[in-house]
Design an enzyme around this catalytic site. Sequence first.
Site, PDB file in Angstrom:
ATOM      1  N   ASN A 152       0.881  -1.024   0.003  1.00 43.37           N
ATOM      2  CA  ASN A 152       0.215  -0.026  -0.041  1.00 43.37           C
ATOM      3  C   ASN A 152       0.598   1.147  -0.015  1.00 43.37           C
ATOM      4  OD1 ASN A 152       0.840  -0.484   2.576  1.00 43.37           O
ATOM      5  ND2 ASN A 152      -0.998   0.311   3.591  1.00 43.37           N
ATOM      6  N   GLU A 249       4.381  -4.961  12.108  1.00 37.23           N
ATOM      7  CA  GLU A 249       3.448  -3.775  11.474  1.00 37.23           C
ATOM      8  C   GLU A 249       2.172  -4.595  10.884  1.00 37.23           C
ATOM      9  OE1 GLU A 249       3.418  -1.142  12.799  1.00 37.23           O
ATOM     10  OE2 GLU A 249       5.464  -0.468  13.230  1.00 37.23           O
ATOM     11  N   CYS A 283      -3.568   0.554   6.703  1.00 42.00           N
ATOM     12  CA  CYS A 283      -3.743  -0.242   7.978  1.00 42.00           C
ATOM     13  C   CYS A 283      -4.389   0.457   9.312  1.00 42.00           C
ATOM     14  CB  CYS A 283      -2.506  -0.728   8.328  1.00 42.00           C
ATOM     15  SG  CYS A 283      -1.173   0.491   8.424  1.00 42.00           S
ATOM     16  N   GLU A 460       7.673   1.956  14.309  1.00 46.01           N
ATOM     17  CA  GLU A 460       8.414   2.581  13.326  1.00 46.01           C
ATOM     18  C   GLU A 460       8.174   4.318  13.607  1.00 46.01           C
ATOM     19  OE1 GLU A 460       7.013   0.523   9.564  1.00 46.01           O
ATOM     20  OE2 GLU A 460       8.838  -0.368   9.816  1.00 46.01           O
TER      21      GLU A 460
HETATM   22  P1  NAD Z   1       0.811  -9.952   3.134  1.00 42.57           P
HETATM   23  O1  NAD Z   1       0.814 -10.381   4.454  1.00 42.57           O
HETATM   24  O2  NAD Z   1       0.073 -10.701   2.270  1.00 42.57           O
HETATM   25  O3  NAD Z   1       2.338  -9.578   2.401  1.00 42.57           O
HETATM   26  C1  NAD Z   1       3.201  -8.751   3.113  1.00 42.57           C
HETATM   27  C2  NAD Z   1       4.385  -8.992   2.448  1.00 42.57           C
HETATM   28  O4  NAD Z   1       4.884 -10.421   3.130  1.00 42.57           O
HETATM   29  C3  NAD Z   1       4.710  -9.427   1.167  1.00 42.57           C
HETATM   30  O5  NAD Z   1       6.054  -8.909   0.694  1.00 42.57           O
HETATM   31  C4  NAD Z   1       4.762 -11.012   0.629  1.00 42.57           C
HETATM   32  O6  NAD Z   1       5.350 -11.368  -0.386  1.00 42.57           O
HETATM   33  C5  NAD Z   1       5.172 -11.554   2.058  1.00 42.57           C
HETATM   34  N1  NAD Z   1       4.987 -12.644   2.386  1.00 42.57           N
HETATM   35  C6  NAD Z   1       3.912 -13.176   2.140  1.00 42.57           C
HETATM   36  N2  NAD Z   1       4.126 -14.480   2.638  1.00 42.57           N
HETATM   37  C7  NAD Z   1       5.082 -14.665   3.454  1.00 42.57           C
HETATM   38  C8  NAD Z   1       5.726 -15.565   4.172  1.00 42.57           C
HETATM   39  N3  NAD Z   1       5.288 -16.586   4.393  1.00 42.57           N
HETATM   40  N4  NAD Z   1       7.154 -15.506   4.596  1.00 42.57           N
HETATM   41  C9  NAD Z   1       7.536 -14.188   4.554  1.00 42.57           C
HETATM   42  N5  NAD Z   1       7.281 -13.151   3.619  1.00 42.57           N
HETATM   43  C10 NAD Z   1       5.966 -13.514   3.260  1.00 42.57           C
HETATM   44  O7  NAD Z   1       0.115  -8.590   3.244  1.00 42.57           O
HETATM   45  P2  NAD Z   1      -0.201  -7.511   2.031  1.00 42.57           P
HETATM   46  O8  NAD Z   1      -1.530  -8.019   1.606  1.00 42.57           O
HETATM   47  O9  NAD Z   1       0.812  -6.954   1.229  1.00 42.57           O
HETATM   48  O10 NAD Z   1      -0.745  -6.257   2.801  1.00 42.57           O
HETATM   49  C11 NAD Z   1      -1.690  -5.736   3.367  1.00 42.57           C
HETATM   50  C12 NAD Z   1      -1.674  -6.180   4.824  1.00 42.57           C
HETATM   51  O11 NAD Z   1      -0.591  -5.018   5.452  1.00 42.57           O
HETATM   52  C13 NAD Z   1      -2.989  -5.600   5.682  1.00 42.57           C
HETATM   53  O12 NAD Z   1      -3.383  -6.385   6.687  1.00 42.57           O
HETATM   54  C14 NAD Z   1      -2.541  -4.278   6.302  1.00 42.57           C
HETATM   55  O13 NAD Z   1      -3.207  -3.834   7.632  1.00 42.57           O
HETATM   56  C15 NAD Z   1      -1.391  -4.373   6.278  1.00 42.57           C
HETATM   57  N6  NAD Z   1      -0.333  -3.268   6.829  1.00 42.57           N
HETATM   58  C16 NAD Z   1       0.079  -2.925   7.867  1.00 42.57           C
HETATM   59  C17 NAD Z   1       0.614  -1.732   8.009  1.00 42.57           C
HETATM   60  C18 NAD Z   1       1.143  -1.188   9.719  1.00 42.57           C
HETATM   61  O14 NAD Z   1       2.321  -0.352   9.565  1.00 42.57           O
HETATM   62  N7  NAD Z   1       0.733  -1.748  10.594  1.00 42.57           N
HETATM   63  C19 NAD Z   1       1.144  -0.953   6.996  1.00 42.57           C
HETATM   64  C20 NAD Z   1       0.670  -1.240   5.832  1.00 42.57           C
HETATM   65  C21 NAD Z   1      -0.219  -2.487   5.677  1.00 42.57           C
END
Ligand code: NAD
Length: 486
Positions: A152, A249, A283, A460
Site C-alpha cells: 500500500n 506492523e 492499515c 516505526e
Molecule cells: P501480506 O501479509 O500478504 O504480504 C506482505 C509481504 O509479506 C509481501 O511482501 C509478501 O510477499 C510477504 N510474504 C507473504 N507470505 C510470506 C511468508 N510466509 N514469509 C515471508 N514473507 C511473506 O500483506 P499485504 O497484502 O501485502 O498487505 C496488506 C496488509 O498489510 C494488511 O493487513 C494491512 O493492514 C497491513 N499493513 C500494516 C501496516 C502497519 O504499519 N501496521 C502498514 C501497511 C499495511
Amino acid sequence: MNKPKEVFCYLNNEHIAGNSASSFSVFYPGTGEKLCETTEASIAQVDEAVDIARQSQVTWAKYSSQQRSRILRKAANLIRQYTQKIAQLEVWDTGKPIREALEVDVVTAADTVEYYANLAVTLHGDFYSTNDADIYTKVEPIGVCAGIGAWNYPFQIAAWKSAPALACGNSFIFKPSELTPFSAVLLAEIYKEAGLPSGVFQVVQGGADIGRALTTHTGIQKISFTGEVQTGKKIMADSSVNLKTLTMELGGKSPLIIFEDTDPDVAARAALAANFYTQGEVCTNGTRVFVPEKYLAAFQNAIEKRTQNVVLGDPFDENVNVGALISAAHKKVVDNFIESGKAEGAKAFTLGELPSGAFAHGFFTQPVIFYNCNDHMQIVKEEIFGPVMSVLTFKDESEVIERANQTDFGLAAAVFTHDITRMQRMIDQLHAGMVWINNYNITPVEMPFGGTKQSGFGKENGMDTLTHYTKRKSVYISKADVFSPF
Ligand code: NAD
C-alpha cells in the site's frame, strides 16, 4: 514518466535480474494492463545478498556517525529532488492518486530519512557508577537486517524501515511486495547516489518464498515486517530459527469515535478521510465509525453534503481522490465484503462514479458507507483493506469503549471531543498502539508508529525505533577485589 517495464533486484549497487525458475506479473491497477513479467530472485541470490550485506555492514559500522548522518541527509534531499519521479513510479506500482503520492508518500519517506540522519549522531549508551564498579552500556548495530513490505505504501515502507537501520550502522536487505516491486529499487539508486557504500542497502524481488528465504536465513539478525496478521505469525515462527528480533506492523480494524460536541462537518471530513484515503488501503483506517444515537442524523447529513467531492478515475489526474485497488484479486475480496454487508442487513450508501474508457478495466471499487451496522457483522469485525466504512451508534461512553476494544486488533483509535477529561479517560482505556484526538491518520516522523494486540509490536518512526535497530552490551569495570567463594 514512461511506463516502467522491467523489475530488477539490486545487489552490491548493481541492477541484477532475478534468476530463479519462477516469475510473477506486474499490473498497473489504474487500467489493469500488464506492465511486465519478472523473474524472482533465486535462493542462491538471497544467499549472495546476505553474504554481501554481512561484509558491507562491517565497513558501514566503521563509518563515523557524522559520516552516516551526512549520507542519509543527502539521500533525504535527493528524495525531495526526485519527488515527481518517485510519485509517478508509486502510482504505476499502486494505482493510488498522484496527489497523495506527492503529498504524503514521498514527503513522509524524505522526513524519515532526514530524521534518522539527524539522530545517527545521538546514539549513546548509559553510565552507572557504584562503589565497586563503573558500569556502562555500549550501543551496537544488530548486523544484517531485512525488511518485508506490503503493497500500500511501497516507497514509504522501504524508507521507514531502512532509514533507522542504516543510521544505526546496520546493513539492510529489502523485499518489496511482489505486487509493487518498482520503487524500492529507486530508493536503492538514491542511497547509492548519496554515497552509501556498496551492499549496505539491497533489494531482492519475489513473493512469499523469497520472504521465507529471508526469515529462515541464519545470516540475518532482524526482520521488520509490514503485512497481514496471519503472515506475521508465520514469519515469527520461521524467524525463531536463529531467534531474530522482530518488528511487526500488522493489520487493524480501528475505531473512530465521535462525540456530540463535534461539528458534524468536521466529523464527516474525518470519517471520509479515515476510510477512503488510498482507496481504503491504509492499515490504520478508522473503519468502525461510532457516533451517538442522537447525533446520527446530523452526521449523515454532513456526510451527504461532502460525497460529491469523491472522484474516481485516472490516478495520474490531480483531481482524482480515489484510485484503483491493488489487484483484481483484492477487488474481488473487497466486493465480496460489500455483498456480505448488504446480505447481513446493513444499508449501503455508495459514493462516486466508476471511471470509463481505459480506466473501465482498472481495479476500481466505489466507496461504500454502511449504516444500520451491528458489531457482529463480517464488515464490522474483519479487516477489509478497501473503501468500506461501517457506521455504528452508541448510547454512552463506557459502552463505546467496551465495544471499540472488542477486537483482536489494536493498531489505532481516534476520539473526537472537546471534553478534556473525557479525552483522558478514552486515551487511558482504548486498546491501541496510537490514539489520535480530533484528527486522523496523521503520522509525523516524531510519533512512534505501531500497534498492540494482534496488530503487532515494535514501532516505526520516533526515537523508540533506534532501540529496535541496536543492541546493548553491558560493560562492568571492577574497582574491587574479585568476588569468589573459592
Ligand atoms: P501480506 O501479509 O500478504 O504480504 C506482505 C509481504 O509479506 C509481501 O511482501 C509478501 O510477499 C510477504 N510474504 C507473504 N507470505 C510470506 C511468508 N510466509 N514469509 C515471508 N514473507 C511473506 O500483506 P499485504 O497484502 O501485502 O498487505 C496488506 C496488509 O498489510 C494488511 O493487513 C494491512 O493492514 C497491513 N499493513 C500494516 C501496516 C502497519 O504499519 N501496521 C502498514 C501497511 C499495511
